[in-house]
Write an enzyme that holds these catalytic residues in place. Structure first.
Site, short mmCIF file in Angstrom:
data_model
loop_
_atom_site.label_atom_id
_atom_site.label_comp_id
_atom_site.label_asym_id
_atom_site.label_seq_id
_atom_site.Cartn_x
_atom_site.Cartn_y
_atom_site.Cartn_z
N ARG A 99 4.95 7.42 -13.67
CA ARG A 99 5.19 7.41 -12.22
C ARG A 99 5.40 8.79 -11.63
NH1 ARG A 99 9.58 2.83 -11.20
NH2 ARG A 99 9.94 3.37 -13.36
N ASP A 176 3.01 -4.20 -2.84
CA ASP A 176 2.88 -2.85 -2.30
C ASP A 176 1.47 -2.34 -2.55
OD1 ASP A 176 2.88 -2.16 -5.01
OD2 ASP A 176 5.01 -1.67 -5.01
N LYS A 199 5.56 -1.69 1.09
CA LYS A 199 6.94 -1.65 0.58
C LYS A 199 7.59 -0.33 0.97
CE LYS A 199 7.82 -1.12 -4.00
NZ LYS A 199 7.82 -1.60 -5.39
N ASP A 226 2.40 -8.13 -9.86
CA ASP A 226 2.84 -6.73 -9.87
C ASP A 226 2.75 -6.21 -11.29
OD1 ASP A 226 3.72 -4.36 -8.83
OD2 ASP A 226 5.70 -5.07 -8.23
C1 R5P Z 1 6.52 0.00 -8.12
O1 R5P Z 1 6.22 0.96 -7.75
C2 R5P Z 1 6.04 -0.92 -9.16
O2 R5P Z 1 4.73 -1.25 -9.00
C3 R5P Z 1 6.92 -2.13 -9.16
O3 R5P Z 1 6.79 -2.78 -7.92
C4 R5P Z 1 8.35 -1.72 -9.37
O4 R5P Z 1 8.47 -0.90 -10.48
C5 R5P Z 1 9.23 -2.91 -9.51
O5 R5P Z 1 10.53 -2.47 -9.68
P1 R5P Z 1 11.75 -3.33 -9.21
O6 R5P Z 1 11.67 -4.66 -9.91
O7 R5P Z 1 12.94 -2.53 -9.64
O8 R5P Z 1 11.67 -3.44 -7.72
#
Ligand code: R5P
Length: 297
Positions: A99, A176, A199, A226
Site C-alpha cells: 500500500r 472504493d 470511500k 473487496d
Molecule cells: C483499502 O484500501 C482496502 O482495499 C480495504 O478496503 C481495506 O484495507 C479494508 O480495511 P478495513 O477493514 O480496516 O476497513
C-alpha cells in the site's frame, strides 16, 4: 504446463501456520509438500529449518504477521540457496507492504520499494493474489529484475457466488475506487450490475462510504467485494450505505480475511455473512485459490 520461461518445480515448501494452503497448492501442482519448522526464541528472534534439498522450489506463505514473515522468508531462502536451489518462487497469496507506494507524509518511507527490493534479493519469481496495489496495477516493478505476477481474485469469487446462486438483479458493490477492478471482474463474469462507491478514510477505523447518486439498490441483493477486510470499517460503512438505499440483503466476499474473531462476531451480529478466499487461513474461508495459483505457475 511448463515453458522455457516457466520452470517445473520439484516441490512446495510451506510454513506451519499456512500448511493446509501449501498442501492444497502442492496437490494442485502434483508436487510433494514440505513444511518448514519454525522456532521463536524468548526474545522474539525467529529460526527456520528446511531439511529438504530442492533445485526448483515454490515457497508458499501469506504475509500474516508481516514483519516476522519477512524475516523468516529471508532466512528460509538463504537455506534453500545454500543447499543449491537454482529457482525459488515465492507464492504469497497475501502480500503485505504494497500500500505504501509513495511518501504520503513527510518522513515516511516508500515501503513497497524497500520490501520489494529486499525480497528480490532472495527470490527469483513472485506470485501474489490481489496484492494491495492501489496506484499501480502491476507487481513487476516492485521486484527489480525479477518476474512477478499479480493474480485477480475475481474468478474464484465469481465461481463461488455462481455456485451459491444469485438473483439476476443482484448488484456487485465495490466499496472504493481501488475495489473497482475486482468488482468489475466479478460482475463481468456473472453478467451482473456493478456499483463502485467512494470511500473517505480519516483514520484506521474511521471510514465513510458514499454510493453514486444513481446507484439503484432498492429491493436488490448486494454483494460487497473487496481485497481485504481488516478492521471491518469499510465493510460496515458500505453495508450501511447499501441498506440506506433499500438493498434487500447484503453479503460480503473478500480475498484476504485479516479480521479478528471480535470483528467477525460484530459482522455476524450486523447480519453480514462473509466468504473469503483461502490464501489467508480464516474461519470465513470458502473460496479456494489453489487452482488459480497452480495454473499461473
Ligand atoms: C483499502 O484500501 C482496502 O482495499 C480495504 O478496503 C481495506 O484495507 C479494508 O480495511 P478495513 O477493514 O480496516 O476497513
Amino acid at each position: 504446463m511448463s515453458s522455457p520461461d516457466s520452470p517445473s518445480y520439484g516441490g512446495v515448501y510451506g510454513f506451519p501456520e499456512c500448511a493446509e494452503g501449501a498442501r492444497r497448492l502442492a496437490g494442485a501442482l502434483g508436487l510433494p509438500c514440505h513444511i518448514a519448522e519454525t522456532h521463536r526464541f524468548p526474545d522474539g528472534e525467529s529460526l527456520v529449518r528446511l531439511p529438504e534439498r530442492l533445485d526448483r522450489v515454490v515457497v508458499y506463505r501469506p504475509f500474516l504477521r508481516p514483519n516476522d514473515t519477512l524475516v523468516e522468508l529471508m532466512l528460509a531462502a538463504s537455506v534453500l540457496r545454500r543447499e543449491g536451489a537454482r529457482e525459488i518462487c515465492l507464492v504469497a497469496p497475501y502480500l503485505a507492504y504494497m500500500r505504501q507506494d509513495s511518501v504520503f507524509q513527510p518522513g515516511e518511507p516508500v515501503s513497497q520499494a524497500v520490501i520489494g527490493a529486499c525480497l528480490a534479493q532472495h527470490f527469483d519469481r513472485f506470485v501474489a493474489v490481489e496484492p494491495h496495489l492501489h496506484r499501480t496495477g502491476d507487481l513487476a516493478p516492485v521486484f527489480p529484475g525479477r518476474t512477478a505476477l499479480a493474480l485477480s481474485g475475481a474468478g474464484p469469487i465469481a465461481g463461488r457466488l455462481a455456485a451459491d446462486g444469485l438473483a439476476p438483479t443482484s448488484v456487485i458493490l465495490g466499496p472504493d475506487e481501488e475495489a473497482g477492478p475486482l468488482a468489475e471482474g466479478v460482475a463481468g463474469r456473472l453478467g451482473l450490475a456493478r456499483v463502485v462507491a467512494r470511500k473517505t478514510r480519516r483514520g484506521d477505523r474511521d471510514v465513510t462510504v458514499e454510493l453514486p447518486a444513481d446507484a439503484d439498490l432498492a429491493g436488490r441483493d448486494a454483494v460487497i467485494v473487496d481485497d481485504v477486510i481488516s478492521t471491518g470499517a469499510t465493510v460496515f460503512a458500505c453495508a450501511d450505505a447499501a441498506r440506506a438505499r433499500g438493498a434487500r440483503s447484503v453479503r460480503v466476499a473478500c480475498v484476504h480475511a485479516l479480521h479478528t474473531p471480535e470483528t467477525a462476531q460484530r459482522l455476524a451480529a450486523a447480519d453480514l455473512p462473509i466468504l473469503s478466499c483461502d490464501g489467508v487461513p480464516h474461519p470465513s474461508n470458502a473460496i479456494p485459490l489453489a487452482g488459480l495459483i497452480a495454473s499461473a505457475l
